[in-house]
Design an enzyme around this catalytic site. Sequence first.
Site, PDB file in Angstrom:
ATOM      1  N   GLU A  80      -5.814  -7.023   3.382  1.00 55.78           N
ATOM      2  CA  GLU A  80      -5.834  -8.094   2.369  1.00 55.78           C
ATOM      3  C   GLU A  80      -6.940  -7.875   1.344  1.00 55.78           C
ATOM      4  O   GLU A  80      -7.566  -8.816   0.859  1.00 55.78           O
ATOM      5  CB  GLU A  80      -5.987  -9.461   3.021  1.00 55.78           C
ATOM      6  N   THR A 118       0.818  -1.207   0.000  1.00 54.23           N
ATOM      7  CA  THR A 118       0.000   0.000   0.000  1.00 54.23           C
ATOM      8  C   THR A 118       0.854   1.260   0.000  1.00 54.23           C
ATOM      9  O   THR A 118       1.872   1.351   0.689  1.00 54.23           O
ATOM     10  CB  THR A 118      -0.921   0.010   1.225  1.00 54.23           C
TER      11      THR A 118
END
Length: 423
Positions: free
Chosen positions: A400, A144
């Site tokens: 996730e 991320t």
Amino acid sequence: MTIEFETPKPVENARFLLQTVADNMMRPVSRQFDEQEHTIPFSYIEFMHTAMKAMGAGSAGSLAPSDEKKPEDPNKPKRAPIAYQVLANQLEMLSWGDVGMYLVTPGGGLGAAAVQAAGSPEQKAKFLARFNEEKPTFAAMCMTEAGAGSDTSAIRMRAVLDEKTNEWVLNGEKIFVTGGEKSYIERPEFGKGFLVIWASIDPTAGRAGMRSFVVEAGTPGVKITKLEHKMGIRVSDTASISFDGVRVPFENLLGSPTVEKTTKGFKGAMATFDATRPLVAATGVGVARAALEEVKKMLAEQGVTIRYGLPRQKLTALERDVIDMEIMLKSSWLMVMKAVWMADNKQPNALESSMSKVKAGDIVTKITQKAVELMGPLGYSREYLLEKWMRDAKITDIYEGTGQINRLVVARQVLGYSGAELR
């Protein structure tokens, strides 16, 4: 081959041990580590490292069962593969104890899972073997970015090959890295961990140019810039990490260095999530089960019993709520079991993987919220763990792949659309 619902013996043995761990090492200190955020539970880590090695758990806690072939006894009947089923049961039990502490169980986590999914035999031997060594070791995945959350195609982290030294040079920043601090910072108590970094080797190629790289603990140019203060899973560190001219060996690239017009490299790396999303779902089921069991225990102490078998219209509102919670819990667990069974048997499970993740994220949020609601002031009070489980629950729907993204994955699989066609 059919799915068998009888619990395999290795699963029963592991659950008995982990139930003891959850009861005696996790629950008693759950509140303490929730309030002392980022404090490392060294005694738990040491015990679990020793115990999981003794159990032959491979890369302990890694979410990535070892593919090492063990010699089979010709005198014993051949047994269906159950590696992911064992892991799902272990993770559900540890998360029943405390999901934040489960997340600091020594092992490779998503980092090892990425190596398992995309690494060469030499890379697996080099990086995964260290999780079975004398000291507990950690690994983490860094994906991320501030401008690239669920849309992984927007990743701006760059990796450039220095042909003079045959090294990759990484520049950029990653955020919300679960276990990033323990995986990078070198400590005498831990072995040498690593980070798996997603970066682009050719930004013009989009997802086809994305690759993952192993960056070992202590590599110069890596800096932990922030540890997040979170609503839940507070014992687990969630880090922001910067990479400034970080040099890694050429062979630390997972996959091919050649950029093709297809997204084969990206899809190969994304296969990591097909295996691990059901396992993350299992952790949510564990939290939901903890909350439901506590509610039933508290009701029983007040003399309230659930009258199973009666028509729904003859039940009290409270009884209907508890039964609905049980239905949600069991249906979610069955979806997890189907997804991990498919993973064990090498069947494509992208649809089932995302469905199990969506379902678990939904039910754990609803069950823990309803548990607090049913217990009223007691549920809201910090005297009990119900409010903590409600805070811990929401992360299941976020990391996730968020619930929204996984719903998109499910829709694309069912309707036959590509990512570009259905966004």
